[in-house]
Scaffold this motif. Structure first.
Motif, PDB file in Angstrom:
ATOM      1  N   PRO A  25     -35.868  -3.393  15.933  1.00 45.33           N
ATOM      2  CA  PRO A  25     -36.567  -3.286  14.654  1.00 45.33           C
ATOM      3  C   PRO A  25     -36.205  -4.433  13.721  1.00 45.33           C
ATOM      4  O   PRO A  25     -35.074  -4.910  13.705  1.00 45.33           O
ATOM      5  CB  PRO A  25     -36.077  -1.944  14.076  1.00 45.33           C
ATOM      6  CG  PRO A  25     -35.506  -1.198  15.249  1.00 45.33           C
ATOM      7  CD  PRO A  25     -34.978  -2.251  16.183  1.00 45.33           C
ATOM      8  N   ARG A  57     -43.699   7.205   8.001  1.00 45.45           N
ATOM      9  CA  ARG A  57     -43.750   6.530   9.300  1.00 45.45           C
ATOM     10  C   ARG A  57     -43.699   5.006   9.185  1.00 45.45           C
ATOM     11  O   ARG A  57     -43.809   4.315  10.188  1.00 45.45           O
ATOM     12  CB  ARG A  57     -45.030   6.948  10.038  1.00 45.45           C
ATOM     13  CG  ARG A  57     -45.051   8.430  10.392  1.00 45.45           C
ATOM     14  CD  ARG A  57     -46.459   8.931  10.663  1.00 45.45           C
ATOM     15  NE  ARG A  57     -46.457  10.346  10.997  1.00 45.45           N
ATOM     16  CZ  ARG A  57     -46.361  11.327  10.101  1.00 45.45           C
ATOM     17  NH1 ARG A  57     -46.255  11.034   8.811  1.00 45.45           N
ATOM     18  NH2 ARG A  57     -46.362  12.581  10.474  1.00 45.45           N
ATOM     19  N   SER A 256     -48.932  -3.215  14.492  1.00 43.50           N
ATOM     20  CA  SER A 256     -47.477  -3.057  14.579  1.00 43.50           C
ATOM     21  C   SER A 256     -47.106  -2.091  15.696  1.00 43.50           C
ATOM     22  O   SER A 256     -47.729  -1.032  15.850  1.00 43.50           O
ATOM     23  CB  SER A 256     -46.915  -2.531  13.259  1.00 43.50           C
ATOM     24  OG  SER A 256     -47.185  -3.417  12.198  1.00 43.50           O
ATOM     25  N   SER A 257     -46.092  -2.452  16.472  1.00 47.09           N
ATOM     26  CA  SER A 257     -45.531  -1.569  17.482  1.00 47.09           C
ATOM     27  C   SER A 257     -44.071  -1.925  17.670  1.00 47.09           C
ATOM     28  O   SER A 257     -43.677  -3.081  17.489  1.00 47.09           O
ATOM     29  CB  SER A 257     -46.272  -1.706  18.819  1.00 47.09           C
ATOM     30  OG  SER A 257     -45.655  -0.925  19.830  1.00 47.09           O
ATOM     31  N   GLN A 258     -43.269  -0.945  18.046  1.00 44.93           N
ATOM     32  CA  GLN A 258     -41.857  -1.198  18.289  1.00 44.93           C
ATOM     33  C   GLN A 258     -41.585  -1.599  19.737  1.00 44.93           C
ATOM     34  O   GLN A 258     -40.432  -1.768  20.131  1.00 44.93           O
ATOM     35  CB  GLN A 258     -41.035   0.048  17.929  1.00 44.93           C
ATOM     36  CG  GLN A 258     -41.418   1.286  18.722  1.00 44.93           C
ATOM     37  CD  GLN A 258     -40.647   2.518  18.286  1.00 44.93           C
ATOM     38  OE1 GLN A 258     -39.500   2.434  17.850  1.00 44.93           O
ATOM     39  NE2 GLN A 258     -41.273   3.693  18.396  1.00 44.93           N
ATOM     40  N   GLN A 375     -50.907   1.214  13.397  1.00 48.66           N
ATOM     41  CA  GLN A 375     -49.641   1.529  14.068  1.00 48.66           C
ATOM     42  C   GLN A 375     -49.762   2.925  14.665  1.00 48.66           C
ATOM     43  O   GLN A 375     -50.441   3.787  14.104  1.00 48.66           O
ATOM     44  CB  GLN A 375     -48.511   1.501  13.026  1.00 48.66           C
ATOM     45  CG  GLN A 375     -47.111   1.721  13.560  1.00 48.66           C
ATOM     46  CD  GLN A 375     -46.074   1.475  12.472  1.00 48.66           C
ATOM     47  OE1 GLN A 375     -45.838   0.338  12.078  1.00 48.66           O
ATOM     48  NE2 GLN A 375     -45.464   2.534  11.965  1.00 48.66           N
ATOM     49  N   ASP A 377     -46.689   4.094  16.619  1.00 49.32           N
ATOM     50  CA  ASP A 377     -45.327   4.473  16.976  1.00 49.32           C
ATOM     51  C   ASP A 377     -44.354   3.837  16.001  1.00 49.32           C
ATOM     52  O   ASP A 377     -44.622   2.769  15.450  1.00 49.32           O
ATOM     53  CB  ASP A 377     -44.989   4.057  18.410  1.00 49.32           C
ATOM     54  CG  ASP A 377     -45.055   2.543  18.610  1.00 49.32           C
ATOM     55  OD1 ASP A 377     -44.109   1.852  18.173  1.00 49.32           O
ATOM     56  OD2 ASP A 377     -46.043   2.053  19.184  1.00 49.32           O
ATOM     57  N   ASP A 378     -43.239   4.498  15.780  1.00 45.61           N
ATOM     58  CA  ASP A 378     -42.203   3.955  14.903  1.00 45.61           C
ATOM     59  C   ASP A 378     -40.917   4.724  15.156  1.00 45.61           C
ATOM     60  O   ASP A 378     -40.929   5.786  15.796  1.00 45.61           O
ATOM     61  CB  ASP A 378     -42.618   4.075  13.430  1.00 45.61           C
ATOM     62  CG  ASP A 378     -42.640   5.514  12.957  1.00 45.61           C
ATOM     63  OD1 ASP A 378     -41.616   5.976  12.422  1.00 45.61           O
ATOM     64  OD2 ASP A 378     -43.677   6.193  13.138  1.00 45.61           O
TER      65      ASP A 378
END
Length: 412
Positions: A25, A57, A256-258, A375, A377-378
């Motif tokens: 992150p 989130r 955005s994605s992790q 997005q 997932d987080d």
């Protein structure tokens, strides 16, 4: 002969055709909450819902459009970011993911309505699919594909739309693989179920519908859709998305994605942000490739409110109960999920890809809404599908509903 279940053993350890790795992150910064667009004081429950949902989130960008009795009453962009620009607005483009399926289904219905296509048409001979591995493939019809009963079950075997690396290896073809490669590869395996006997959500089936549109019309899939579905109702901003970040549209949000994954866009083997190259968005055109603003998809929902682009018969057919109904009472019509409720039908479709979470709802009482997030997932682990119930609750808290119509403000 290999079955689709056999293929799982050959592909063991390869999730969705790539290896997903959780990215480190980024260091947390100071985020600012901003809202763009138009609304009314009575609709504050929607603003409050989006703010709490996004902040919990850490979602950077979202857009929401709400329709009441055919009138656009709310058109918003929401921003929870460290950047002061660019800001998401009502006309910002987002990847729709599987919310693209109702668009494709509408195009198919238009062809059927115009007499150019039959729902009972067999797909394999139309598209030149080999039935050597399973003769039952020859029985799959356009209606089967629309209702997700074509016989492919990704829970039982695999989703070929996310198997680029396996297709490359299996066919000995270069990356990026093509839709023709995907069809050749998938046709090597037996169906998981007899056509028409089992509901199983199938991205591949809707990819085939895109090819049907091209075969029948002689036009590229997106050209036919824009000319015959979108433009007639005033929608001009929608376009097909691209996988690479460098190819995004000027008014398109970033995603955005992790997670990261191996690129499927070339043979470099590079690790890339999952949302920008670990899957091939171009191949997903008919089942997950459209870009749209919330207000444009809100306008799209009105196609099904009254006869116009589609006849009353076609609209009724879109929501008609199929032979297979989920034990929970809902079913998949022609491009829409449908639940009978007291007073009428609730119809909806959601979408989900790394970097994208979307939802479109048409409620029995004449309310509709479209919400788009950049997005899905987080690190919080909170669910993104929770927005469904929360928006119903927000709608139930509104009184009175505005009588204005904002569609013209956005060229619709």
């Amino acid at each position: 002969m290999l079955t689709r279940r056999d293929s799982l053993r050959l592909l063991a350890g390869v999730a969705a055709g790539v290896t997903a790795v959780q990215a480190r992150p980024a260091a947390a910064g100071t985020r600012t909450w901003t809202v763009t667009g138009q609304s009314a004081p009575a609709l504050q429950p929607f603003d409050d819902t989006l703010k709490s949902f996004m902040q919990a989130r850490a979602i950077p960008y979202a857009s929401l459009a709400v329709v009441c009795q055919g009138r656009l009453v709310l058109a918003r962009g929401y921003n929870w970011t460290e950047n002061t620009s660019p800001q998401a607005g009502p006309t910002s483009l987002f990847r729709l993911a599987s919310m693209s399926k109702p668009v494709t289904a509408t195009a198919i219905m238009k062809l059927v309505q115009d007499g150019s296509l039959s729902l009972s048409a067999q797909v394999a001979p139309m598209l030149g699919l080999s039935t050597a591995a399973d003769s039952d493939l020859g029985d799959v019809t356009v209606l089967h594909l629309l209702q997700h009963v074509g016989g492919w079950d990704s829970d039982e075997s695999f989703d070929p739309m996310f198997r680029d690396l396996a297709i490359r290896d299996g066919l000995q073809v270069p990356l990026p693989v093509t839709q023709a490669n995907i069809m050749d590869y998938t046709s090597q395996f037996e169906l998981d179920d007899d056509p028409g006997t089992h509901y199983a959500y199938s991205n591949y089936g809707y990819m085939l519908l895109g090819k049907v549109i091209e075969e029948v019309t002689g036009l590229p899939y997106d050209t036919y859709v824009r000319q015959n579905v979108l433009s007639p109702v005033g929608i001009q901003r929608m376009v097909l998305g691209r996988s690479a970040q460098s190819l995004r549209q000027p008014t398109e949000v970033t995603y955005s994605s992790q997670y990261t994954g191996t690129t499927v866009l070339d043979s470099s083997g590079d690790l890339v942000p999952f949302q920008y190259g670990a899957f091939n968005l171009e191949n997903m055109a008919a089942h997950g490739g459209w870009l749209s603003s919330a207000v444009d998809m809100a306008k799209f929902t009105t196609i099904f409110d009254a006869p116009g682009l589609l006849t009353s018969s076609s609209i009724a057919q879109a929501f008609a109960q199929p032979d297979i109904v989920n034990p929970d009472g809902w079913y998949y019509g022609l491009g829409w999920l449908v639940r009978p409720v007291t007073g009428g039908l609730n119809t909806w479709h959601d979408g989900s890809l790394p970097g994208t979470s979307t939802l479109m709802v048409r409620r029995w009482d004449g309310l509709s809404w479209v919400v788009l997030f950049n997005q899905r997932d987080d690190p919080s682990g909170l669910g993104y599908g929770d927005i469904d119930l929360l928006l119903h609750q927000a709608a139930d808290a509104v009184s009175p509903w505005p009588t204005t119509n904002l569609f013209a403000d956005y060229g619709l």
